[in-house]
Design a protein around this motif. Structure first.
Motif, mmCIF file in Angstrom:
data_model
loop_
_atom_site.group_PDB
_atom_site.id
_atom_site.type_symbol
_atom_site.label_atom_id
_atom_site.label_comp_id
_atom_site.label_asym_id
_atom_site.label_seq_id
_atom_site.Cartn_x
_atom_site.Cartn_y
_atom_site.Cartn_z
ATOM 1 N N HIS A 26 2.248 13.109 -12.362
ATOM 2 C CA HIS A 26 2.789 12.319 -11.223
ATOM 3 C C HIS A 26 1.737 11.545 -10.286
ATOM 4 O O HIS A 26 0.641 11.937 -9.923
ATOM 5 C CB HIS A 26 3.466 13.499 -10.304
ATOM 6 C CG HIS A 26 4.422 14.466 -10.685
ATOM 7 N ND1 HIS A 26 5.656 14.290 -10.644
ATOM 8 C CD2 HIS A 26 3.949 15.957 -11.360
ATOM 9 C CE1 HIS A 26 6.108 15.246 -11.357
ATOM 10 N NE2 HIS A 26 5.254 16.084 -11.681
ATOM 11 N N SER A 54 -2.699 8.010 -0.933
ATOM 12 C CA SER A 54 -2.082 8.371 -1.854
ATOM 13 C C SER A 54 -2.614 9.885 -2.155
ATOM 14 O O SER A 54 -2.011 10.752 -2.708
ATOM 15 C CB SER A 54 -2.706 7.469 -3.313
ATOM 16 O OG SER A 54 -3.987 7.499 -3.525
ATOM 17 N N ASP A 79 3.654 3.736 -0.579
ATOM 18 C CA ASP A 79 5.043 3.193 -0.872
ATOM 19 C C ASP A 79 5.940 4.528 -1.489
ATOM 20 O O ASP A 79 5.349 5.583 -1.340
ATOM 21 C CB ASP A 79 4.556 2.418 -1.856
ATOM 22 C CG ASP A 79 4.309 2.920 -3.421
ATOM 23 O OD1 ASP A 79 4.236 2.038 -4.397
ATOM 24 O OD2 ASP A 79 4.073 4.010 -3.436
ATOM 25 N N GLY A 80 6.664 4.151 -1.805
ATOM 26 C CA GLY A 80 7.962 5.224 -2.012
ATOM 27 C C GLY A 80 8.106 5.304 -3.694
ATOM 28 O O GLY A 80 9.337 5.266 -3.999
ATOM 29 N N ARG A 81 7.518 4.735 -4.579
ATOM 30 C CA ARG A 81 8.032 4.443 -5.833
ATOM 31 C C ARG A 81 8.496 5.898 -6.739
ATOM 32 O O ARG A 81 8.858 5.775 -7.578
ATOM 33 C CB ARG A 81 7.055 3.552 -6.564
ATOM 34 C CG ARG A 81 5.830 4.104 -7.095
ATOM 35 C CD ARG A 81 4.596 3.106 -7.564
ATOM 36 N NE ARG A 81 4.486 1.718 -6.826
ATOM 37 C CZ ARG A 81 3.815 0.883 -6.908
ATOM 38 N NH1 ARG A 81 3.321 0.660 -8.283
ATOM 39 N NH2 ARG A 81 3.483 -0.141 -6.393
ATOM 40 N N HIS A 82 7.370 6.871 -5.976
ATOM 41 C CA HIS A 82 7.580 8.350 -6.805
ATOM 42 C C HIS A 82 8.972 8.710 -6.347
ATOM 43 O O HIS A 82 9.308 8.479 -5.245
ATOM 44 C CB HIS A 82 6.547 9.157 -6.491
ATOM 45 C CG HIS A 82 6.520 10.474 -7.257
ATOM 46 N ND1 HIS A 82 7.634 11.428 -7.222
ATOM 47 C CD2 HIS A 82 5.795 10.847 -8.587
ATOM 48 C CE1 HIS A 82 7.174 12.418 -8.129
ATOM 49 N NE2 HIS A 82 6.313 11.998 -8.827
ATOM 50 N N PRO A 83 9.751 9.252 -7.433
ATOM 51 C CA PRO A 83 11.151 9.800 -6.975
ATOM 52 C C PRO A 83 11.011 10.874 -5.973
ATOM 53 O O PRO A 83 12.130 11.195 -5.239
ATOM 54 C CB PRO A 83 11.676 10.351 -8.220
ATOM 55 C CG PRO A 83 10.548 10.332 -9.213
ATOM 56 C CD PRO A 83 9.606 9.324 -8.599
ATOM 57 N N CYS A 106 -4.535 4.627 -5.730
ATOM 58 C CA CYS A 106 -3.408 5.447 -6.449
ATOM 59 C C CYS A 106 -3.822 6.789 -6.955
ATOM 60 O O CYS A 106 -5.209 6.761 -7.559
ATOM 61 C CB CYS A 106 -3.172 4.825 -7.943
ATOM 62 S SG CYS A 106 -2.165 5.537 -9.169
ATOM 63 N N SER A 130 8.791 11.051 -3.456
ATOM 64 C CA SER A 130 7.741 10.507 -2.432
ATOM 65 C C SER A 130 8.268 10.809 -1.066
ATOM 66 O O SER A 130 7.261 11.325 -0.200
ATOM 67 C CB SER A 130 7.560 8.998 -2.345
ATOM 68 O OG SER A 130 8.880 8.472 -2.290
#
Length: 608
Positions: free
Chosen positions: A485, A541, A491-495, A475, A497
């Motif tokens: 941020h 990340s 993964d795509g959890r950040h809006p 992370c 991403s």
């Protein structure tokens, strides 16, 4: 539970029965007037003996003053032990002031389970003697329990406070919240906090401090904003905790705002607040600001010097850390265990082996007993220089039982030096102590793969699967416009991403033009071809965070990234090239240290 006090060199003389509760006669005033001047235990015992001879020792006024003197702020531990012996010799103490004075002494003493246990015993005797506790009783008792993290004693005291109607008092309630928070029961602290109006600075301080200590810095900052919205004026304690939250997050812009706020409300002259500012700036990657604060301080205590030394060390400025340490000693400031930790860390990350070992030996001259972290620095010092067997022997022959962390330090070094045989021995020692840490399996299996020990690698991977051990996900965070941020590997959890991923693709295409080749040496999936391995590295990340920073900051702006794990070799190479191609300074804080990337070069010298 027996209390552990500092050695007492004097025993109180026997009490004689008090003949009156009236004020002591005039001829006793001389003895009473000398009490405040008894700075040593010997002088106190001599005056006490004189009080016995003049029939004053059992008079309530004398006992009150003696207990007050022995439990004052900064009184030696032996004085508190002496006061307790005096108190225990009173057949039936009825004055609540005596109980409260002793409890306040335990609250002020060095936090320890024994101190909390003894405070609880005094409280129990108070109840047994039929003396009614008041708000002062509970404030001191909860403080003693909080300092020692004695949750069980605190829980029982809370029940009594509820029974006698003291739990909701404006002075008791904040200390009760703080007690639960310090003892790790954040849920109970939050329940109590939410039940009240919340317009109490002390209650907010307790909750903010608890959030920071339980690694929830975002919650700490939210509570601080609540305080500001309610118009509550923060205390130095508030600001120190909030600055610690910024440090954990790497939130430099928020930290700078708080610094301006500190100036505005006139707290910028306080040593403790300035020390917290130095720590915040250093951990947020702005060593220059940390140095500015340190140099601007009119006075500095030992902690301020130590924090600045640690800051230099963490950023890889070993010589500067050592120079500051020597300057500190010249100014008559005695180093402590934290100071030496910073110096040893500086030596280990600067390759100063002989200097580091000498400083380790110097600890004895200062009366400092090394702790696990000091041993870890020496292990790292030896291992980084390639003296792996010597490091193994050093750990194996320690006067204390080695912890998994010490062996992990050596295991990482074995990975860096490609010593699979010693790595296997170290890995087995780790498993004897803790077989649940996913990082250990990853480091050793990577070492095996790097050296072609495929059979051993498969064995380790099988063990990992059988035990259900999982690798901690990477992370990375970056602060932009006062907002943190976070990006997780793959993964795509950040809006945003997908936007960050597209930028990573563009960046890598540009870097390939100057020679970037994905470093797949640490991707060990035999079923993958080189292209698949490169793809698995692409959206780590830190790459996503750096790409997001390139999109959302002006050209030439410094990018500051915080990662929860050690940066991988491929991301390290990518960051160096980004700093050169995009003319950006990148400051990346990983699990081990700070990396300053500039002009295609990293401050760590490619060894971390």
């Amino acid at each position: 539970m027996a209390m552990s006090h500092a050695p007492v060199t004097a025993t109180p003389p026997p009490l004689l029965p008090a003949k009156s509760k009236n004020p002591p006669p005039p001829h006793h005033h001389a003895v009473l007037s000398h009490l405040p001047h008894c700075t040593s235990l010997r002088a106190l015992a001599q005056l006490h003996a004189a009080a016995v001879k003049t029939d004053l020792a059992a008079h309530p006024a004398f006992i009150t003053r003696l207990l007050t003197l022995c439990t004052a702020q900064g009184a030696p531990p032996a004085h508190l032990a002496y006061a307790r012996q005096v108190f225990d010799r009173v057949p039936h103490p009825e004055d609540p002031v005596w109980y409260n004075t002793l409890l306040r002494g335990y609250a002020r003493s060095s936090p320890s389970p024994s101190a909390a246990a003894e405070a609880a015993r005094v409280f129990v005797r108070m109840l047994e003697e039929g003396v009614e506790p008041d708000t002062y009783t509970f404030v001191s008792l909860f403080k003693a329990c909080a300092g020692a993290r004695a949750g069980e004693e605190g829980l029982q005291a809370h029940a009594v406070a509820v029974k006698v109607g003291a739990a909701g008092h404006e002075y008791v309630r904040p200390t009760l919240i703080n007690m639960y928070a310090e003892c790790g029961d954040v849920r109970a602290a939050r329940v109590l906090f939410d039940r009240v109006d919340g317009d109490c600075v002390v209650s907010y301080n307790a909750m903010i401090t608890a959030a920071v200590r339980s690694s929830r810095p975002g919650e700490a900052l939210e509570l601080f904003r609540e305080m500001q919205a309610k118009g509550l004026k923060p205390t130095p304690v508030t600001l120190i905790s909030v600055l610690s939250a910024c440090a954990l997050l790497g939130a430099l812009e928020q930290g700078k705002w708080i610094h301006e706020y500190v100036r505005k409300i006139g707290l910028d002259s306080l040593v403790k607040v300035n020390t917290a500012l130095i720590d915040m700036y250093a951990k947020c990657g702005s060593l220059e600001d940390a140095v500015d604060v340190f140099q601007g301080m009119e006075s500095r205590d030992r902690q301020a010097w130590s924090v600045m030394i640690v800051a230099y060390a963490n950023h890889g400025y070993g010589r500067e850390a050592i120079s500051l340490f020597e300057e500190m000693k010249k100014q008559g400031i005695k180093p402590d265990d934290i100071t030496f930790l910073g110096v040893l860390y500086a030596c280990s990350h600067s390759g100063l082996v002989s200097e580091g070992l000498q400083y380790f030996d110097d600890m004895k001259d200062h009366g400092i007993v090394p702790g696990i972290k000091h041993y870890g620095c020496v292990t790292d010092l030896l291992a980084r220089s390639g003296q792996l067997e010597r490091a193994y022997t050093f750990i194996d022959e320690l006067p204390i039982k080695p912890t998994p962390i010490l062996w992990r330090t050596l295991l990482s070094a074995c990975g860096g030096h490609g010593d699979v045989e010693l790595g296997k021995r170290v890995f087995e020692r780790i498993l004897e102590l803790d077989d649940s840490h996913g990082g250990d399996y990853v480091i050793f299996s990577n070492l095996c793969a790097n050296t072609g020990s495929w059979e051993e690698m498969n064995r380790v991977r099988k063990m990992m699967n059988e035990k259900g051990v999982v690798k901690v996900p990477g992370c990375s965070s970056i602060e932009i416009d006062n907002t943190i941020h976070e990006f997780f590997a793959g993964d795509g959890r950040h809006p945003k991403s997908q936007e960050a991923r597209r930028m990573v693709d563009e960046v890598i295409d540009q870097l390939k033009l100057v020679g970037y080749v994905p470093n797949t040496s640490h991707v060990f999936h035999v079923e993958m071809d080189e292209e698949e391995k490169a793809t698995s590295l692409r959206y780590h990340s830190e790459k996503l965070a750096i790409a997001f920073g390139l999109i959302n900051t002006s050209p030439g702006a410094t990018l500051r990234v915080v990662k929860n794990l050690r940066v991988c070799p491929d991301c390290h190479s990518m960051a160096k090239l980004v700093s050169m191609v995009f003319n950006r300074r990148i400051i990346l804080r990983d699990l081990n240290r700070f990396h300053h990337f500039e002009g295609g070069v990293c401050s760590c010298g490619d060894y971390w």
